[in-house]
Motif scaffolding. Structure first.
Motif, PDB file in Angstrom:
ATOM      1  N   GLU A 127       5.043  26.248  15.064  1.00 32.57           N
ATOM      2  CA  GLU A 127       5.401  26.882  13.739  1.00 32.57           C
ATOM      3  C   GLU A 127       6.179  28.075  14.401  1.00 32.57           C
ATOM      4  O   GLU A 127       5.839  28.798  15.590  1.00 32.57           O
ATOM      5  CB  GLU A 127       4.333  27.364  13.028  1.00 32.57           C
ATOM      6  N   PRO A 128       7.282  28.500  13.397  1.00 33.88           N
ATOM      7  CA  PRO A 128       7.495  28.127  12.191  1.00 33.88           C
ATOM      8  C   PRO A 128       8.504  27.009  12.017  1.00 33.88           C
ATOM      9  O   PRO A 128       8.925  26.473  11.050  1.00 33.88           O
ATOM     10  CB  PRO A 128       8.132  29.131  11.482  1.00 33.88           C
ATOM     11  N   HIS A 129       8.889  26.461  13.635  1.00 30.63           N
ATOM     12  CA  HIS A 129      10.099  25.643  13.513  1.00 30.63           C
ATOM     13  C   HIS A 129       9.430  24.110  12.867  1.00 30.63           C
ATOM     14  O   HIS A 129      10.257  23.133  12.242  1.00 30.63           O
ATOM     15  CB  HIS A 129      10.499  25.181  14.939  1.00 30.63           C
ATOM     16  N   LEU A 130       8.081  23.750  12.810  1.00 33.46           N
ATOM     17  CA  LEU A 130       7.746  22.438  12.544  1.00 33.46           C
ATOM     18  C   LEU A 130       7.909  22.285  11.150  1.00 33.46           C
ATOM     19  O   LEU A 130       8.307  21.416  10.208  1.00 33.46           O
ATOM     20  CB  LEU A 130       6.397  22.065  13.159  1.00 33.46           C
ATOM     21  N   ALA A 131       7.536  23.561  10.282  1.00 32.04           N
ATOM     22  CA  ALA A 131       7.532  23.472   8.895  1.00 32.04           C
ATOM     23  C   ALA A 131       8.983  23.374   8.307  1.00 32.04           C
ATOM     24  O   ALA A 131       9.328  22.676   7.537  1.00 32.04           O
ATOM     25  CB  ALA A 131       6.907  24.870   8.375  1.00 32.04           C
ATOM     26  N   ARG A 132       9.822  23.911   9.015  1.00 33.10           N
ATOM     27  CA  ARG A 132      11.163  23.831   8.708  1.00 33.10           C
ATOM     28  C   ARG A 132      11.910  22.563   8.896  1.00 33.10           C
ATOM     29  O   ARG A 132      12.702  22.097   8.115  1.00 33.10           O
ATOM     30  CB  ARG A 132      12.147  25.084   9.716  1.00 33.10           C
ATOM     31  N   THR A 133      11.230  21.849   9.936  1.00 36.56           N
ATOM     32  CA  THR A 133      11.737  20.371  10.392  1.00 36.56           C
ATOM     33  C   THR A 133      11.438  19.437   9.288  1.00 36.56           C
ATOM     34  O   THR A 133      12.055  18.737   8.749  1.00 36.56           O
ATOM     35  CB  THR A 133      11.334  19.980  11.598  1.00 36.56           C
ATOM     36  N   ARG A 134      10.240  19.715   8.928  1.00 38.93           N
ATOM     37  CA  ARG A 134       9.565  19.082   7.850  1.00 38.93           C
ATOM     38  C   ARG A 134      10.208  19.159   6.560  1.00 38.93           C
ATOM     39  O   ARG A 134      10.664  18.140   5.562  1.00 38.93           O
ATOM     40  CB  ARG A 134       8.147  19.075   7.489  1.00 38.93           C
ATOM     41  N   ALA A 135      10.410  20.445   6.223  1.00 35.61           N
ATOM     42  CA  ALA A 135      11.380  20.785   4.815  1.00 35.61           C
ATOM     43  C   ALA A 135      12.665  20.251   4.922  1.00 35.61           C
ATOM     44  O   ALA A 135      13.418  19.653   3.852  1.00 35.61           O
ATOM     45  CB  ALA A 135      11.488  22.249   4.728  1.00 35.61           C
ATOM     46  N   ARG A 136      13.399  20.384   6.214  1.00 38.99           N
ATOM     47  CA  ARG A 136      14.608  19.955   6.194  1.00 38.99           C
ATOM     48  C   ARG A 136      14.799  18.248   6.096  1.00 38.99           C
ATOM     49  O   ARG A 136      15.673  17.637   5.443  1.00 38.99           O
ATOM     50  CB  ARG A 136      15.346  19.806   7.714  1.00 38.99           C
ATOM     51  N   LEU A 137      13.841  17.616   6.489  1.00 36.36           N
ATOM     52  CA  LEU A 137      13.748  16.114   6.411  1.00 36.36           C
ATOM     53  C   LEU A 137      13.445  15.792   4.723  1.00 36.36           C
ATOM     54  O   LEU A 137      14.235  14.969   4.195  1.00 36.36           O
ATOM     55  CB  LEU A 137      12.471  15.386   6.999  1.00 36.36           C
ATOM     56  N   GLU A 138      12.611  16.504   4.161  1.00 38.67           N
ATOM     57  CA  GLU A 138      12.571  16.368   2.686  1.00 38.67           C
ATOM     58  C   GLU A 138      13.903  16.672   1.950  1.00 38.67           C
ATOM     59  O   GLU A 138      14.403  15.901   1.084  1.00 38.67           O
ATOM     60  CB  GLU A 138      11.623  17.339   2.125  1.00 38.67           C
TER      61      GLU A 138
END
Length: 222
Positions: free
Chosen positions: A104-115
């Motif tokens: 984090e915070p990169h993991l949350a940003r990655t998941r949001a990007r995929l969405e």
């Protein structure tokens, strides 16, 4: 002057960033269906109606979040985008940054990007921002491929394009795996080796496919 009087309110840019960060967290946890203006207000701990004031519609909110993620992406890969970075430096930076995507915070940003990428299939304006960044990544991949080529002759542009495309596909798969909890490969060296393998493997297959035919039997020369 009281403490209340001296307390500074966030400016518009700061507030938008605060709201987008809250929206990113919601997208990462609940997906696109879990995103609403009211939930963003709650997550950002701001008065009701704040998100609606800055982003009148859901589409405007999504585009604001997309812009924020693009900003974070560029910030994250600043060292890689630097013109003076050589191939070995690029390789090391990419490998290291891939590992950081699990945190984090990169993991949350990655998941949001995929969405957002899924939602962008039905929103051309939303897709355009990501397309610009993709072109930057494409150029970065081509720089890496060209820099790692052996030999003194200029690389074949078609080969470079193929290597860059396969490399980006590999990186996308790695990002998707990390976003869904995959833990391998676990080290920077491992990722560096895989990046090299992808690039050289495509070159080998390309060479085999474009080798001259040795005789009328159609067997290509080794």
């Amino acid at each position: 002057m009281t403490a209340v009087e001296t307390r500074r309110k966030p400016n518009a840019e700061q507030r938008r960033r605060q709201l987008c960060d809250a929206a990113i967290a919601l997208l990462a946890e609940e997906g696109g269906r879990g995103l609403s203006h009211q939930k963003v207000d709650r997550r950002a701990q701001v008065p009701d109606g704040t998100t609606s004031f800055y982003y009148r519609t859901r589409s405007a909110l999504l585009r604001g979040v997309a812009d924020q993620i693009v900003y974070y992406d560029i910030e994250f890969f600043t060292g890689a985008f630097a013109d003076e970075a050589g191939a070995e430096t690029l390789l090391s930076i990419l490998a290291e940054q891939m590992l950081l995507l699990r945190e984090e915070p990169h993991l949350a940003r990655t998941r949001a990007r995929l969405e957002l990428t899924m939602l962008a299939r039905r929103d051309s304006e939303l897709a355009s921002g990501f397309q610009d960044v993709f072109q930057s990544y494409r150029a970065l991949a081509e720089r890496l491929v060209i820099g790692l080529q052996s030999g003194g002759s200029p690389p074949d542009p078609e080969l470079v394009g193929e290597q860059a495309a396969v490399l980006l596909t590999y990186l996308s798969g790695l990002v998707f795996g990390f976003a869904n909890g995959a833990s391998e490969p676990a080290t920077r060296i491992h990722i560096e080796c895989q990046l090299r393998s992808v690039i050289t493997g495509v070159a080998v297959e390309w060479g085999n496919a474009h080798a001259p035919i040795s005789d009328s039997t159609g067997v290509r020369a080794k």
